[in-house]
Scaffold this active site. Structure first.
Site, mmCIF file in Angstrom:
data_model
loop_
_atom_site.group_PDB
_atom_site.id
_atom_site.type_symbol
_atom_site.label_atom_id
_atom_site.label_comp_id
_atom_site.label_asym_id
_atom_site.label_seq_id
_atom_site.Cartn_x
_atom_site.Cartn_y
_atom_site.Cartn_z
ATOM 1 C CD GLU A 397 -1.801 -2.395 1.371
ATOM 2 O OE1 GLU A 397 -2.672 -3.263 1.163
ATOM 3 O OE2 GLU A 397 -0.664 -2.657 1.834
ATOM 4 C CG HIS A 464 -11.194 -7.506 6.222
ATOM 5 N ND1 HIS A 464 -10.403 -8.233 7.075
ATOM 6 C CD2 HIS A 464 -10.644 -7.653 4.985
ATOM 7 C CE1 HIS A 464 -9.422 -8.811 6.388
ATOM 8 N NE2 HIS A 464 -9.544 -8.467 5.117
#
Length: 658
Positions: A397, A464
């Site tokens: 990322e 998540h």
């Protein structure tokens, strides 16, 4: 030291000497000014001039270089006016950062230089993005980025090398192996025999070069640049050198054994090269004196100009206006037939239409190409726009955020999909320190949208399910959108992509396939900073965003007797606080509902702002309703208890009865 000119003409050899000499003489002057208190800090590159000068001399003027603290020779070789450098180091207006950052923490598009930030790693990924833009534009250009041997321990280094290798990007990763990371010697920094081994591990051509030998540096870099302009690939260059002064002047060099200092002093790049030129009858003593006189005159004249400049002054308005690049929002009204579609469809359609509108727009993310993304938002994009513009990325990322920034610097637009908003923690540094601060620091836009699938209610557990917008609303320089409806999502996404500033675009996963709305089929935009009033009433103001808006609607529709203003914020930065003020002045009561946990969230700031600006209109305490102060759990009953949906009804009724 053995010099081989490999057929270099005399003028090039003299130019290399003059550039090293100029760098050295400026440094020596700066050390005097530092002791006099006329500059605040200095990171010395004395003894390392051959690397900066050699690399910059071998590159074309329109090729980007991303230097470090000790690469003064890059700036002077690119012929930046000295008075601007001196003003930069004094924090004056004619520098490059308007006094907002120091040293070499700046960039300049005019000279194709992108300076580093103190968090060293992100610039490596930025170099990847710049090089990727060159490839996409079919430009045969090289990008060079510098780091020290200490920086090779950072995760960003490994991510950037991996990206460059996988994508065959024409990047020179220039590692100055100068013996110490501040006071930590190399044997405590890495355990491989040579730093070039790290490049080999990523399938990358790698070389070790005598960084004190200007001809070896120049000839090697010149040869490699010519090759990879034609056949793009990344190359790691380890320059062996030594830092003859402290990390910065205050730290000193007492930790360095004297024998080591003596060894490297004998390898001084300028003294040895000067002797070589004399022995080759290329440089006479008279010519040397003349060159130094010219440099001294240039330094003194430019110092006078910098010192004569008034100390920088500013105003609150000037400072605030420079946080973001100006954006001339263009209203595009919705046209075409209405289609009843889901939130996920509206986002996909908005992305596709923006890809059609902007041929310089690139989408990057994990699994977004053939697979279409984990939520299938980019399904079919690969066939429509090709693999160059719809790019699967490695799982890195931070490196991809940096790459997105590099694309922006080199004239492209970038969208990055965080597979889940939770994973933004792995890219947090470049988001909040590079993207957010670039325009304020040196006027450079960050034309980047980061899509953030977020939110709970789907049993996805602690990693998540977070709705982590408050990580970013706290950071000046970032815009944050958080739509609750398909119509808003499509229009706001188009605006986010048009905006040259960095935008975090939150998309609630629980709403993706549960919320439908009639949405125009054609392209349209909606303004940032304009809330939506979904219901009108006189009793109470309810403010929310994202899934909270739907929870509030459900309660109000089940209790039609409640007369409430329901405000959907739509964007959190900029925040439409005026609409909230107007409503509170009418109703006298305010309840703020957010899915995020309570402390430090957007509700707290709205509450404080209303207390400061509408206190006399309030008929009761402001109420904040939010999730529990725990990580979000997995099991349904635990998650239901964590989320504020059930608590909202009681708090609403209590405030109404107050």
């Amino acid at each position: 030291m053995q010099y081989q000119n490999k057929g270099l003409d005399v003028q090039t050899q003299i130019d290399l000497y003059e550039r090293m000499q100029k760098s050295r003489m400026i440094e020596e002057k700066m050390l005097i000014l530092l002791r006099q208190g006329k500059i605040s800090k200095w990171f010395s590159g004395i003894g390392q001039e051959a690397i900066a000068v050699g690399v910059a001399s071998a590159m074309q003027p329109d090729e980007y270089i991303l230097p470090m603290h000790r690469n003064l020779g890059v700036f002077t070789t690119r012929d930046i006016p000295l008075h601007r450098l001196f003003a930069q180091w004094q924090g004056k207006a004619s520098g490059f950062t308007k006094g907002r950052d120091r040293s070499f923490h700046f960039g300049t598009q005019a000279y194709k230089i992108v300076g580093m930030i103190s968090h060293l790693g992100p610039q490596l990924g930025v170099a990847d993005g710049i090089a990727l833009a060159h490839r996409l534009k079919k430009e045969n250009k090289v990008t060079a980025v510098f780091s020290g041997e200490g920086g090779t321990s950072e995760g960003d280094f490994h991510e950037a090398l991996n990206i460059a290798s996988v994508w065959n990007l024409p990047v020179l990763f220039c590692i100055e192996n100068n013996g110490y990371g501040l006071s930590t010697p190399t044997n405590e920094q890495y355990n491989c025999k040579k730093l070039r081994d790290k490049g080999i591990g990523y399938g990358m051509e790698s070389h070790t070069i005598d960084g004190n030998n200007i001809l070896e540096v120049y000839n090697m870099v010149d040869s490699l640049c010519k090759r990879i302009r034609k056949n793009p690939q990344p190359i790691l260059l380890e320059f062996e050198t030594f830092r003859m002064r402290g990390h910065e002047e205050a730290s000193g060099t007492k930790y360095v054994p004297q024998a080591l200092m003596d060894h490297w002093a004998a390898k001084d790049p300028l003294e040895n090269y000067t002797e070589y030129l004399r022995n080759q009858n290329i440089l006479s003593e008279e010519e040397e004196v003349t060159i130094k006189k010219v440099i001294i005159h240039e330094i003194e004249e430019n110092l006078k100009k910098a010192f004569a400049e008034e100390a920088i002054d500013s105003t609150e308005t000037n400072e605030l206006n420079d946080v973001f690049k100006s954006f001339d929002y263009k209203e595009v009204n919705p046209k075409g037939e209405l289609k009843n579609i889901r939130l996920v469809d509206a986002i996909s359609e908005g992305l596709k239409q923006s890809m059609e509108k902007h041929d310089n727009l690139v989408i990057m993310g994990q699994d977004i190409a053939e697979y279409g993304g984990v939520f299938k938002i980019t399904k079919g994009f690969l066939e429509a726009f090709g693999k160059e513009r719809v790019r699967n990325t490695p799982i890195c990322e931070s490196g991809i955020v940096g790459t997105a920034m590099g694309l922006s610097i080199n004239g492209m637009k970038a969208i990055m999909e965080m597979q889940f908003a939770d994973f933004a923690s792995s890219g947090f540094n470049p988001i909040v320190n590079y993207l957010a601060k670039s325009h304020y620091r040196w006027g450079e836009k960050a034309d980047v949208v980061i899509r953030m699938p977020c939110g709970g209610g789907v049993g996805a557990g602690p990693f998540h399910s977070q709705t982590n917008e408050a990580w970013f609303t706290k950071t000046p320089g970032l815009k944050v959108a958080y739509p609750a409806f398909p119509y808003d999502a499509k229009g706001l996404l188009a605006t986010a992509i048009n905006d040259p500033n960095p935008v975090l675009f939150f998309e609630h996963k629980g709403l993706y396939r549960s919320v439908y709305q009639d949405v125009p089929s054609d392209y349209y935009t909606l303004p940032f900073g304009k809330a939506s009033i979904l219901k009108n009433g006189e009793e109470i103001t309810i403010v929310s965003y994202g899934a909270g808006v739907h929870w509030a609607l459900e309660v109000l529709e089940s209790n039609p007797e409640i007369e409430a203003d329901l405000i959907d914020l739509r964007t959190l930065a900029p925040l439409d606080i005026e609409t909230v003020y107007d409503s509170v002045k009418k109703t006298g009561k305010l309840l703020i509902l957010q899915e995020d946990s309570l402390f430090g969230g957007i509700a707290s700031d709205i509450s404080a702002l209303v207390m400061e600006n509408c206190f006399e209109y309030l008929d009761g305490p402001i109420k904040r309703v939010a999730s529990l102060e725990t990580p979000i759990p997995f099991a349904k009953r635990l998650e239901d208890n964590y989320l504020p949906k059930k608590r909202f009804t009681k708090e609403l009724q209590d405030l109404l009865a107050y």
